[in-house]
Design an enzyme around this catalytic site. Structure first.
Site, short mmCIF file in Angstrom:
data_model
loop_
_atom_site.label_atom_id
_atom_site.label_comp_id
_atom_site.label_asym_id
_atom_site.label_seq_id
_atom_site.Cartn_x
_atom_site.Cartn_y
_atom_site.Cartn_z
N SER A 131 -0.26 1.60 10.64
CA SER A 131 0.58 2.74 10.23
C SER A 131 0.92 3.56 11.46
O SER A 131 0.03 3.95 12.23
CB SER A 131 -0.17 3.62 9.22
N GLY B 115 1.02 10.31 7.04
CA GLY B 115 -0.18 10.73 7.76
C GLY B 115 -1.46 10.55 6.96
O GLY B 115 -2.39 11.36 7.06
N PHE B 116 -1.51 9.49 6.16
CA PHE B 116 -2.73 9.13 5.41
C PHE B 116 -3.20 10.23 4.48
O PHE B 116 -4.39 10.58 4.46
CB PHE B 116 -3.88 8.75 6.34
N ASN C 56 2.09 6.62 11.94
CA ASN C 56 2.27 8.07 11.88
C ASN C 56 1.14 8.91 12.44
O ASN C 56 1.25 10.13 12.53
CB ASN C 56 2.54 8.50 10.44
N GLY D 10 10.98 -4.81 3.93
CA GLY D 10 12.40 -4.93 3.67
C GLY D 10 12.81 -5.80 2.50
O GLY D 10 14.00 -5.99 2.26
N GLY E 183 12.15 -0.64 4.19
CA GLY E 183 13.35 -1.00 3.45
C GLY E 183 14.16 -2.05 4.20
O GLY E 183 13.72 -2.59 5.22
N ALA F 35 0.82 -1.22 0.00
CA ALA F 35 0.00 0.00 0.00
C ALA F 35 0.85 1.26 0.00
O ALA F 35 1.73 1.43 0.85
CB ALA F 35 -0.89 0.00 1.24
N THR G 170 9.07 -0.10 -0.74
CA THR G 170 10.30 0.71 -0.81
C THR G 170 11.20 0.29 -1.96
O THR G 170 11.74 1.13 -2.69
CB THR G 170 11.04 0.64 0.54
N LYS H 29 -3.53 -5.96 8.60
CA LYS H 29 -2.12 -5.58 8.46
C LYS H 29 -1.57 -5.14 9.80
O LYS H 29 -2.04 -4.16 10.40
CB LYS H 29 -1.96 -4.47 7.42
C1 LIG Z 1 5.37 6.72 1.71
C2 LIG Z 1 4.73 5.48 2.25
C3 LIG Z 1 3.35 5.43 2.39
C4 LIG Z 1 2.72 4.28 2.89
N1 LIG Z 1 1.36 4.26 3.00
C5 LIG Z 1 0.76 3.14 3.51
C6 LIG Z 1 -0.64 3.07 3.66
O1 LIG Z 1 -1.39 3.98 3.28
N2 LIG Z 1 -1.17 1.96 4.22
C7 LIG Z 1 -0.40 0.91 4.63
O2 LIG Z 1 -0.94 -0.09 5.13
N3 LIG Z 1 0.94 0.94 4.49
C8 LIG Z 1 1.53 2.03 3.95
N4 LIG Z 1 2.90 2.04 3.81
C9 LIG Z 1 3.68 0.88 4.27
C10 LIG Z 1 4.02 -0.09 3.14
O3 LIG Z 1 2.85 -0.58 2.50
C11 LIG Z 1 4.86 -1.28 3.68
O4 LIG Z 1 4.09 -2.01 4.61
C12 LIG Z 1 6.13 -0.81 4.38
O5 LIG Z 1 6.73 0.23 3.64
C13 LIG Z 1 7.14 -1.96 4.57
O6 LIG Z 1 7.49 -2.56 3.34
P1 LIG Z 1 8.79 -2.13 2.47
O7 LIG Z 1 9.98 -2.23 3.38
O8 LIG Z 1 8.81 -3.09 1.34
O9 LIG Z 1 8.53 -0.74 2.02
C14 LIG Z 1 3.53 3.17 3.28
C15 LIG Z 1 4.92 3.22 3.13
C16 LIG Z 1 5.54 4.35 2.62
C17 LIG Z 1 7.04 4.36 2.47
#
Ligand SMILES: Cc1cc2nc3c(=O)[nH]c(=O)nc-3n(C[C@H](O)[C@H](O)[C@H](O)COP(=O)(O)O)c2cc1C
Length: 314
Positions: free
Chosen positions: A161, A107-108, A163, A271, A242, A54, A293, A195
């Protein structure tokens, strides 16, 4: 605002601007169709077990992402009312020995339920779409799921989330969360995913996962970003994503699988930025693997590299 280019992210290999305007998805190089890669999630057929996590809500981006090799694509968490998100800087890069990551306090930022619903109503589902919802009350979640579930193939309930208190606070109220999930199972025409936050590993196993199972939820996404202090962000703290969070993801999936066995289908998130990491999570019993990421830091070809690797190891 450009979702992925906020806060000085203008040099992304695939920022949202590029994704919106360049037809990457017409190039067959990103995709790999092979029956050995097929799987199911909550009974929904996926061509492969890779999911874009997401972050994007723009239907033009979601549409493109559906042609970039993923077995399913997740939309950003949507709230009942539009939200501007936190002021910039709300997204910064972070370097570490493990590799490049991000810290965000988004912050959504999203257009709200009505505008989002209208925007995705005509979106073709080239691959399954997972809609994600974020609420503060049971009524919020029920309204969101009623309105959005029919437009998705699966529904992700974001309680993780870090934030805002908006969803994060549910982790301190597992009994109430059970009530919320029960209400959502009753109204959702689509399978539900919860989640989780890696910040609550103990509470997840003790309270949250049992509450989800009792309510009838069978799919977990483990999980979201990890909350850390980050003085460069407007909120002075944000969610780390990441490769620095990969080891925790692996340990969380392993423990959850050992403890809850086949009662759950697990989407492993956090990650993944190499084919080996995706393979390792699936070997620990994850049903699917998702990332966001590395889509930015490694570019869209990573999905194809992972799929090639999964075929080699099958
Ligand atoms: C800029 C940004 C916005 C995100 N927005 C959401 C979100 O709206 N809802 C959600 O469940 N996760 C959100 N995530 C989290 C990612 O979906 C994911 O769970 C998290 O980044 C860990 O995975 P990764 O290391 O592959 O990025 C967001 C992550 C980032 C970096």
């Amino acid at each position: 605002m450009d979702e992925a280019s906020a806060g000085g992210m203008g040099q992304d290999p695939v920022g949202s601007k590029g994704l919106r305007h360049l037809p990457f998805d017409r190039l067959p190089v990103f995709r790999l169709a092979d029956p050995r890669l097929r799987t199911t999630l909550g009974g929904v057929a996926l061509d492969n077990p890779l999911i874009l996590a997401a972050q994007y809500y723009d239907p033009r981006i979601l549409r493109r992402a559906m042609g970039l090799g993923f077995g399913a694509v997740t939309a950003k968490s949507i709230t009942v009312n539009p939200r501007p998100g936190h002021p910039q800087p709300n997204l910064v890069r972070r370097r570490s020995a493990a590799g490049p990551g991000l810290v965000n306090c988004n912050g959504f930022q999203n257009p709200g339920l009505e505008a989002f619903r209208a925007s995705i109503a005509g979106l073709p589902h080239r691959v399954p779409l997972i809609v994600s919802v974020a609420g503060e009350t049971v009524d919020d979640y029920v309204a969101l799921v009623r309105a959005l579930a029919p437009l998705g193939d699966l529904v992700e309930i974001n309680v993780s989330s870090p934030n805002t208190r908006l969803v994060y606070a549910w982790n301190e109220r597992p009994r109430e969360l059970h009530g919320v999930l029960q209400a959502l199972v009753a109204v959702s025409p689509r399978p539900l995913i919860v989640k989780l936050s890696p910040d609550f590993a103990e509470a997840n196993e003790r309270d949250i996962i049992p509450a989800a199972l009792q309510a009838g939820v069978r799919i977990l996404n483990y999980g979201n970003t990890r909350r850390i202090d980050e003085p460069r962000l407007s909120q002075r703290a944000g969610g780390l994503s990441g490769p620095e969070i990969f080891e925790a993801t692996l340990a969380n999936v392993r423990r959850t699988r050992q403890r809850f066995g086949d009662a759950l289908e697990i989407i492993a998130t956090g990650g993944v930025d190499t084919p080996d990491k995706a393979v390792a999570l699936l070997a620990e019993g994850a049903r699917a693997v998702s990332y966001f990421t590395a889509f930015i830091t490694r570019g869209p070809i990573l999905a194809r590299r992972i799929l090639d690797s999964l075929l080699r190891s099958s």
